[in-house]
Scaffold this motif. Sequence first.
Motif, short mmCIF file in Angstrom:
data_model
loop_
_atom_site.label_atom_id
_atom_site.label_comp_id
_atom_site.label_asym_id
_atom_site.label_seq_id
_atom_site.Cartn_x
_atom_site.Cartn_y
_atom_site.Cartn_z
N LEU A 200 -8.81 3.68 -1.27
CA LEU A 200 -8.97 4.78 -2.17
C LEU A 200 -10.28 4.35 -3.10
O LEU A 200 -10.58 3.39 -3.35
CB LEU A 200 -7.83 5.09 -2.63
N LYS A 201 -11.29 5.34 -3.20
CA LYS A 201 -12.26 4.96 -3.78
C LYS A 201 -12.32 6.40 -4.68
O LYS A 201 -12.54 7.49 -4.25
CB LYS A 201 -13.78 5.10 -2.96
N LYS A 202 -12.42 6.34 -5.95
CA LYS A 202 -12.46 7.43 -6.96
C LYS A 202 -13.97 7.76 -7.36
O LYS A 202 -14.83 6.97 -7.48
CB LYS A 202 -11.88 6.82 -8.33
N ASP A 213 -10.09 4.02 5.84
CA ASP A 213 -9.44 3.12 6.84
C ASP A 213 -10.06 1.80 6.49
O ASP A 213 -11.21 1.67 5.84
CB ASP A 213 -9.56 3.35 8.52
N ALA A 214 -9.48 0.81 7.06
CA ALA A 214 -10.00 -0.55 6.63
C ALA A 214 -11.29 -0.65 7.23
O ALA A 214 -12.18 -1.46 6.75
CB ALA A 214 -8.93 -1.58 7.12
N ALA A 221 -13.59 0.00 -2.73
CA ALA A 221 -12.54 0.86 -2.62
C ALA A 221 -11.32 -0.07 -2.89
O ALA A 221 -11.16 -1.44 -2.69
CB ALA A 221 -12.42 1.27 -1.20
N LYS A 222 -10.22 0.76 -3.42
CA LYS A 222 -9.00 -0.03 -3.76
C LYS A 222 -7.70 0.20 -2.77
O LYS A 222 -7.84 1.37 -2.30
CB LYS A 222 -8.38 0.64 -5.18
N ARG A 223 -7.06 -0.93 -2.39
CA ARG A 223 -6.05 -0.67 -1.20
C ARG A 223 -4.83 0.27 -1.75
O ARG A 223 -4.58 0.18 -3.06
CB ARG A 223 -5.51 -2.24 -0.93
N ILE A 224 -4.38 0.80 -1.05
CA ILE A 224 -3.46 1.92 -1.60
C ILE A 224 -2.07 1.64 -0.23
O ILE A 224 -2.37 1.38 0.75
CB ILE A 224 -3.70 3.28 -1.62
#
Length: 323
Positions: A200-202, A213-214, A221-224
């Motif tokens: 996820l990227k804000k 996706d990876a 980006a942050k893992r969710i």
Amino acid sequence: MRELTVGANDAGQRLDKFLTKTLWGMPPALMYRLIRQKKIKVNRRRAEGGQMLAEGDTLQLFIADSFFEGGERRGNDTELARVRPNLDIVYEDENILLLNKRPGVLVHDDADGQNDTLLLHAKAYLFQKGVYDPAAEQSFAPALCNRIDRNTGGVVILAKNAAALREMNGKIRDGEVSKFYLCAVHGVLRKKSDTLLGWLKKNAATNTVKIYDAADKPRDAKRIATRYRVLAEKNGDSLLEVELLTGRTHQIRAQFAYIGHPLLGDGKYGVNRDDRRRGYKFQALYAYRLRFDFADKSGTLGYLCGREFKLPENAVWFVSDFM
């Protein structure tokens, strides 16, 4: 010269953090210069900005009186006495409040200056109950430990004292507070239970997030991770219980939209024109259950370990559509 005594709610924090919250309008550069010049002392000795304060310490402040004026906690007794608290209290003890926030209610003041917030009503409740006195506090005020979007409902945690605030924030940060949501999504999910993984990227400018996706994720980006199970299906929609394994902005809303199942009523990550005709003014998302899974029971909040708090089904406005 003013002398301040460190109370229980002020102990356990750095001197510079305490001064930032206690001295109204003092620029940080001036604060550190006054510490170096020994115009701010602790127990009548030279101080360092990073030293930890203990209950009973005394601060000697050779500074202008104007820095003691104003501030959030000074002069607000009238406002707290005026407010008629409107709270749905799920649980209360000497350290915390669990509150059921309704959709549409702000938790904190917002950028538009709206201040009729859940936090204000909680402070007014504690003030009128006699357990919070702003005039007696140097730097502490009751605070929320978790946030929920304005148009999402659910349980929020409020700490009544500094020890509870520090400990609960640490437990949340370390993943020792499990958060469960109910949500209604468009469509019927192929898997009736699963764990969704992604990145996820804000975008702060638009207050939105994007899921990746990876293989195509940006560097920042942050893992969710989001676990779900289907509770019911009706008229082509699904009612889910969701557990947040990571807690990112708009994680549930964006991740289910990404897999093709946006939340009912969500206009930010879906199209809610038809949902509004069905009565969905807000996204169908509710933080309905908390579980405290503490690794260490010895702290201020150790008595909560293993306890779970759950709202009744009739408290979640959209559940009846699936009954």
